[in-house]
Design a protein around this motif. Structure first.
Motif, mmCIF file in Angstrom:
data_model
loop_
_atom_site.group_PDB
_atom_site.id
_atom_site.type_symbol
_atom_site.label_atom_id
_atom_site.label_comp_id
_atom_site.label_asym_id
_atom_site.label_seq_id
_atom_site.Cartn_x
_atom_site.Cartn_y
_atom_site.Cartn_z
ATOM 1 N N UNK A 173 0.822 -1.209 0.000
ATOM 2 C CA UNK A 173 0.000 0.000 0.000
ATOM 3 C C UNK A 173 0.863 1.269 0.000
ATOM 4 N N UNK A 174 2.104 1.165 0.482
ATOM 5 C CA UNK A 174 2.998 2.322 0.515
ATOM 6 C C UNK A 174 3.300 2.856 -0.886
ATOM 7 N N UNK A 175 3.127 2.019 -1.901
ATOM 8 C CA UNK A 175 3.326 2.497 -3.271
ATOM 9 C C UNK A 175 2.385 3.652 -3.582
ATOM 10 N N UNK A 176 1.141 3.560 -3.079
ATOM 11 C CA UNK A 176 0.143 4.590 -3.373
ATOM 12 C C UNK A 176 0.161 5.744 -2.391
ATOM 13 N N UNK A 177 0.566 5.500 -1.138
ATOM 14 C CA UNK A 177 0.481 6.568 -0.145
ATOM 15 C C UNK A 177 1.830 7.194 0.194
ATOM 16 N N UNK A 178 2.920 6.610 -0.305
ATOM 17 C CA UNK A 178 4.252 7.176 -0.051
ATOM 18 C C UNK A 178 5.004 7.453 -1.349
ATOM 19 N N UNK A 179 5.169 6.439 -2.190
ATOM 20 C CA UNK A 179 6.024 6.593 -3.365
ATOM 21 C C UNK A 179 5.427 7.528 -4.405
ATOM 22 N N UNK A 180 4.188 7.308 -4.786
ATOM 23 C CA UNK A 180 3.577 8.160 -5.818
ATOM 24 C C UNK A 180 3.421 9.601 -5.328
ATOM 25 N N UNK A 181 2.839 9.860 -4.146
ATOM 26 C CA UNK A 181 2.769 11.246 -3.680
ATOM 27 C C UNK A 181 4.144 11.880 -3.497
ATOM 28 N N UNK A 182 5.123 11.100 -3.009
ATOM 29 C CA UNK A 182 6.471 11.632 -2.834
ATOM 30 C C UNK A 182 7.094 12.051 -4.150
ATOM 31 N N UNK A 183 6.895 11.249 -5.190
ATOM 32 C CA UNK A 183 7.425 11.599 -6.507
ATOM 33 C C UNK A 183 6.764 12.866 -7.041
ATOM 34 N N UNK A 184 5.436 12.944 -6.951
ATOM 35 C CA UNK A 184 4.728 14.117 -7.472
ATOM 36 C C UNK A 184 5.095 15.378 -6.711
ATOM 37 N N UNK A 185 5.331 15.246 -5.420
ATOM 38 C CA UNK A 185 5.697 16.408 -4.609
ATOM 39 C C UNK A 185 7.129 16.855 -4.874
ATOM 40 N N UNK A 186 8.059 15.923 -4.914
ATOM 41 C CA UNK A 186 9.477 16.267 -5.035
ATOM 42 C C UNK A 186 9.909 16.573 -6.462
ATOM 43 N N UNK A 187 9.343 15.904 -7.441
ATOM 44 C CA UNK A 187 9.772 16.074 -8.827
ATOM 45 C C UNK A 187 8.877 17.046 -9.581
ATOM 46 N N UNK A 188 7.570 16.903 -9.437
ATOM 47 C CA UNK A 188 6.645 17.783 -10.160
ATOM 48 C C UNK A 188 6.126 18.928 -9.293
ATOM 49 N N UNK A 189 6.520 18.943 -8.011
ATOM 50 C CA UNK A 189 6.166 20.023 -7.083
ATOM 51 C C UNK A 189 4.644 20.213 -6.961
ATOM 52 N N UNK A 190 3.943 19.097 -6.900
ATOM 53 C CA UNK A 190 2.502 19.134 -6.698
ATOM 54 C C UNK A 190 2.182 19.577 -5.274
ATOM 55 N N UNK A 191 1.136 20.394 -5.151
ATOM 56 C CA UNK A 191 0.581 20.702 -3.840
ATOM 57 C C UNK A 191 -0.375 19.584 -3.428
#
Length: 539
Positions: A297-315
């Motif tokens: 489940x960490x793939x959806x709640x840690x890895x994907x949000x972390x990538x979008x936040x750190x790389x694409x700077x999503x709010x």
């Protein structure tokens, strides 16, 4: 996620002196109450974690101080989560949940008015202690109050409750910050928990009980040890693990208290804990499935949000829009999965759900820096369906194993089984988070070093890249020298982005490997003798 609120005997295997009076309460109202409580506990924890940057900015709290807020909340949840399972065998859910819900409401309401950081931390501890009881008593009450033919649909409703809340938390927090205020991170619970209290009052009957014969010291030692070890795992990566005096102190204190628990057990064993009951192959393997599920489940709640936040700077609101839409398909699929399990095999559904999740993680492992939220969407839908199937298959398999192993034959067996599964849910999940977080940090450093070997000052490739970047920065610079400095900064950020992306890819691969290993371990499960189809025919 919360996958193992399974079996205890609140209504069927309580001490002989406990005789429930005639009840006029509606069990379905009570079931709604415990589902609402589990959802609110999940939502509160997720809102606090997701909204921490906004909370830090609004209150002017340092990064280090703010990081302890969710840690303190979850440590308190850990402390009460396992303890309350055994207390429930004597007091019943009504006597526990009503005061806990009232306490949670008051603490959540007062949190935005905290005059300083210390008061906020204390209120979060109080809120965590109260909300820790919600999870632990949910499936206990559902399984002992639903007709046997409806148990599988109770499990499906529980799964729908948890997965729906988990997926909308990021979107909800972003909407609060953009349209209301950060106060609603806490006031959401304060608004809905009174509804839960009303449903508890009219849905969960009173029980006349003797005073609990628990080994209070043993349980206190054990709960404190879990809370301290959890805190060490949660803060370990930030404080550099055993190089931090704080982490060393928490680990030593936690291990000491765990040792004290063992000594207490040897000197004065608690009759309501039957550890030998857990020493079976099926129980251990199915308990491991809780860890594997939460790790996937960490793939959806840690890895994907972390990538979008750190790389694409999503709010958070943008990340929420990317993740939340799958909540509705998941909500619909759980009922179909429940129907399939009635006519099929819950373990097979669990294995199939984990396999689908692993395939999705393998597809996500091809991530690169050009990916945005839309790049994850199609696979995200498939992943959410696999997650829903794995969740229901997991809880269903644990319930059937509890029935087959004889968890309902005594209060000690039931409380021990339920407490062990809660321990795996609470503590095992955090072990997975700490392991994955540390793995990502180590792999990011590795990839950064490897990329650095090819980005050397004086290299013609590096010079060519810098000149191209400097040419783009020249119109916004005062001269060529400033443009080159800006180009060097941009190149460093690009290297970091690439290193983080490669580390995220490695994280997805790690999840795939863990799932594959567990699927092989599942082959060692002994065949089950009870099915939900047979259970549904029982009167």
């Amino acid at each position: 996620m919360t996958t193992s609120e399974t079996i205890e005997t609140t209504g069927q295997s309580t001490p002989s002196k406990s005789v429930p009076p005639p009840s006029t309460t509606n069990p379905y109202v009570g079931i709604f109450a415990v589902f609402l409580g589990a959802g609110l506990a999940t939502l509160s924890s997720r809102l606090l974690s997701v909204g921490l940057p906004d909370l830090r900015g609004a209150l002017g709290i340092s990064f280090d101080d703010a990081s302890w807020l969710p840690t303190a909340f979850n440590m308190a949840t850990i402390f009460s989560g396992v303890f309350v399972v055994f207390l429930n065998a004597f007091w019943g859910p009504r006597r526990i949940l009503l005061p806990a819900a009232a306490t949670f409401t008051a603490a959540s309401f007062l949190l935005p008015f905290a005059p300083n950081y210390q008061v906020m931390l204390a209120l979060l501890i109080v809120a965590g202690l109260a909300s820790g009881t919600f999870y632990s008593l949910t499936m206990t009450f559902v399984l002992t109050n639903l007709p046997k033919r409806l148990i599988i649909f109770g499990i499906a409703a529980y799964a729908a409750d948890i997965v729906f809340v988990s997926n909308i938390a990021t979107l909800l927090e972003g909407w609060y910050v953009d349209h209301l205020s950060w106060h609603w991170i806490f006031w959401t619970a304060a608004l809905f928990t009174p509804v839960m209290m009303v449903c508890i009052y009219f849905g969960i009957p009173r029980r006349i009980n003797t005073e609990p014969r628990l080994n209070w010291r043993g349980f206190t030692y054990f709960s404190l040890s879990l809370a301290l070890l959890y805190g060490a795992l949660d803060q370990g990566q930030r404080l550099d693990w055993l190089n931090s005096g704080t982490i060393v102190a928490m680990v030593v204190a936690g291990l000491f208290l765990f040792g004290a628990t063992i000594v207490r057990r040897m000197v004065q064993p608690n009759p309501e804990v039957n550890l030998k009951f857990l020493c079976t192959r099926n129980i251990i393997i199915l308990a491991l499935s809780i860890f594997v599920f939460k790790f996937m489940h960490l793939a959806a709640i840690v890895l994907v949000p972390g990538f979008l936040s750190n790389i694409q700077h999503y709010r958070p609101l943008e990340t929420g829009h990317t993740l939340a839409w799958v909540a509705l398909p998941m909500f619909a699929v759980v009922w179909l999965v429940a129907t399939i399990i009635i006519h099929g095999n819950s373990r097979l559904v669990l294995a199939l759900g984990l396999t689908v999740g692993a395939v999705c993680c393998w597809l996500w492992s091809h991530v690169d820096t050009s990916w945005s939220g839309s790049s994850f969407e199609i696979v995200e839908l498939l992943f959410s369906l696999g997650l829903a199937g794995a969740y229901i298959g997991l809880v269903s398999s644990i319930v059937l194993e509890a029935l087959e192993a004889g968890a309902l034959t005594s209060a000690a067996n039931a409380a021990t089984f339920s407490g062990f599964m809660h321990l795996m849910r609470l503590f095992g999940g955090q072990v997975g988070v700490a392991a994955l977080t540390h793995f990502i940090a180590v792999r990011e450093q590795f990839h950064s070093n490897m990329l650095g070997l090819y980005v050397q000052k004086g290299s013609w490739l590096t010079n060519h890249r810098l000149l191209m970047l400097a040419g783009g920065a020249l119109p916004q610079s005062t001269g060529k020298q400033e443009a080159l400095q800006r180009a060097a900064t941009v190149l460093g950020l690009q290297v970091r982005a690439q290193a983080y992306t490669l580390a995220t890819s490695d994280g997805f691969v790690l999840i795939v490997l863990v799932v594959i290993v567990y699927l092989l371990i599942m082959l060692l499960l002994e065949p089950g003798k009870i099915t939900f189809k047979a259970l549904s025919k029982m009167q």
